[in-house]
Motif scaffolding. Structure first.
Motif, PDB file in Angstrom:
ATOM      1  N   ILE A 139       7.183   2.977  16.009  1.00  0.00           N
ATOM      2  CA  ILE A 139       6.917   4.396  16.282  1.00  0.00           C
ATOM      3  C   ILE A 139       6.681   5.144  14.979  1.00  0.00           C
ATOM      4  N   LEU A 142       3.270   4.513  13.828  1.00  0.00           N
ATOM      5  CA  LEU A 142       2.317   5.302  14.616  1.00  0.00           C
ATOM      6  C   LEU A 142       2.317   6.765  14.184  1.00  0.00           C
ATOM      7  N   LEU A 143       3.517   7.310  13.950  1.00  0.00           N
ATOM      8  CA  LEU A 143       3.618   8.713  13.550  1.00  0.00           C
ATOM      9  C   LEU A 143       2.874   8.968  12.249  1.00  0.00           C
ATOM     10  N   SER A 146      -0.840   8.548  12.485  1.00  0.00           N
ATOM     11  CA  SER A 146      -1.463   9.731  13.077  1.00  0.00           C
ATOM     12  C   SER A 146      -1.467  10.895  12.077  1.00  0.00           C
TER      13      SER A 146
ATOM     14  N   SER B 180       3.215   9.535  20.283  1.00  0.00           N
ATOM     15  CA  SER B 180       4.076   8.995  19.223  1.00  0.00           C
ATOM     16  C   SER B 180       5.344   9.814  19.089  1.00  0.00           C
TER      17      SER B 180
END
Lengths: 256, 235
Positions: A139, A142-143, A146, B180
């Motif tokens: 996660i 992914l954070l 992004s 997310s």
């Protein structure tokens, strides 16, 4: 590219325009220090650290895997602080530091996600399980991916810096929540090795682990020492290009 | 202290004005809600085909299915919330109005929350019908669990949609950022909804801990989003 140097061109290039700029003394120093520690830790990993009882030599991935995870958190914390710094002061340096730290952090996070499954396969029999620490790391990856995507897809530089700062702040606030929720969701990290408070690690292993942490910190600082001035030079270039197009001065400065 | 309370009431009224504006626009020409509803329904139907080979109970797969449906249709409403301001440069009008950016955010967020809640109110009974489940005895628990999680989702979604509206590929960026960040909330939502559907306790035991986490998530991210919204919409 013509030979004239524009006024206010980035310093630290050793006075040379064109091809690769020379590194500053500080950058060379930190690179050398990192190299020394890296070689020492590599030696320690393969020759000095004791062979783990249950997992054997495969366990040595731990010295690459765990410090990367710790320093990756540090990198994202720096992004968090720098994001706040940018929103408060609006100085571009904070933005450059935030972005650089996110990039390096993402690199280290990728290292964790690559070495983890390599270690897990022989030990747990599977490349991946959806347990607390693995899922949290995914996660996190992914954070911050992004975070970098937001930068990529926002054209206006000022907007880019602001949006990224907001994502950097909210993303880091989410990290403890994600960790807690996934830990509660999945229970335990089924690792034989317990690293909390240095308990459970044999002396030579503790030394190499510490060496690994220091090496990764130095590697982080080394990469930042190169990336941050690069980022500032990019900012200068963008400022110059914007100025040139505003003044309508001849042909635009080519990036190549 | 009295002045502060009066000030808070004033801001609340402004937020409700913004929210009312959005809801009125939707009421006059229903653009968003039908799309959200049909999309959510479609997700349920597709999931049904996915699980057809094994016949699971609704309590086991229902929560996951429902929250995928809600989160996907939620993305539609967030995207719509700021797309609607693009016409006639309406966002500029909002920003020059004597309204604090945080208040504007709260107004938008409440509108998104209410849109999502309306769709959930439509989809929940329908899902119970499609999957042959008696939802009436657990309606009370669901009425607590679902809005609390919807609130946190709307809090984050509204902020990111304001951001995504001003980037290229905002349609892709919004789900990436939103999913997310809201992972812990989604885990909690599925767990608590499962507990509610099973008729179990939602304020004590594991479900209670998840509810506490969801409330903490709501508070943290509502506060953070209210404070950072001005940086997203400034010029």
């Amino acid at each position: 590219m013509n030979g004239t140097k524009a006024a206010g061109a980035p310093s630290g290039s050793g006075g040379r325009s064109g091809a690769c700029a020379a590194m500053t003394a500080g950058q060379i120093g930190i690179t050398l220090l990192t190299t020394v520690f890296a070689i020492a830790t590599l030696y320690g990993t393969f020759f000095y650290a004791a062979r783990e009882k249950v997992m054997g030599d495969v366990q040595r991935i731990f010295y690459f895997h765990a410090p990367a995870g710790i320093i990756c958190f540090l990198a994202f914390f720096v992004t968090f602080v720098a994001s706040i710094g940018y929103l408060v002061t609006r100085k571009r340096t904070w933005d450059v530091v935030a972005r650089s730290s996110a990039e390096v952090g993402l690199l280290f996070c990728s290292i964790v996600l690559l070495t983890g499954p390599l270690w897990a396969r022989p030990i747990w029999g599977t490349y991946w399980t959806w347990e607390a620490r693995l899922t949290t790391t995914l996660i996190l990856w992914l954070l911050y991916a992004s975070y970098l995507l937001v930068r990529r897809y926002t054209d206006d530089p000022d907007q880019q810096a602001r949006f990224a700062a907001v994502v950097g702040i909210l993303g880091f606030l989410d990290v403890p929540v994600v960790y807690w929720s996934i830990k509660f969701w999945r229970g335990h990290h089924p690792l034989v090795l317990k690293v909390s408070g240095g308990g459970g690690l044999e002396e030579s292993m503790k030394t190499v682990f510490l060496g690994g942490i220091i090496t990764y910190i130095l590697l982080y600082l080394c990469l930042m020492a190169i990336r941050v001035p690069m980022g500032r030079a990019e900012e200068e270039l963008r400022w110059l290009e914007a100025g040139a197009s505003r003044r309508g001065a001849g042909a635009p400065i080519s990036r190549t | 202290m009295n002045g502060a309370f009066a000030g808070l009431l004033r801001e609340a009224r402004k937020a409700l004005l913004v929210c009312g504006k959005d809801l009125r626009i939707e009421w006059k020409s229903p653009d968003n809600l039908p799309a959200m509803f049909f999309f959510g329904l479609l997700v349920l139907v597709i999931f049904n085909f996915g699980f057809e080979a094994i016949t699971p109970s609704f309590v086991d797969v229902g929560p996951g299915m429902l929250w995928v449906a809600f989160s996907f249709s939620g993305v539609l409403t967030f995207a719509h919330a700021f797309a609607v301001e693009r016409e006639g440069d309406a966002l500029q009008g909002l920003l020059v109005a004597p309204i604090d950016a945080g208040t504007l955010y709260i107004g938008k967020m409440i509108a998104c929350f209410l849109s999502m809640t309306l769709v959930e109110l439509a989809i929940l009974p329908l899902s119970a019908l499609l999957f042959d489940f008696n939802i009436v005895p657990v309606a009370g628990s669901l009425a607590v669990v679902v809005p609390i999680h919807t609130l946190g989702y709307a809090a984050v979604g509204t902020l990111f949609s304001a951001m995504a509206a001003r980037t290229r590929r905002g349609d892709v960026l919004l789900p990436i950022l939103l999913f997310s960040l809201s992972v812990p909330l989604m885990i909690s939502a599925v767990r608590c909804t499962q507990a509610a559907l099973a008729g179990g306790a939602i304020f004590t035991g594991p479900a209670g801990a998840w509810m506490a986490m969801a409330c903490a998530f709501d508070v943290i991210f509502l506060a953070a989003a209210t404070l950072t919204f001005e940086y997203v919409v400034e010029d």
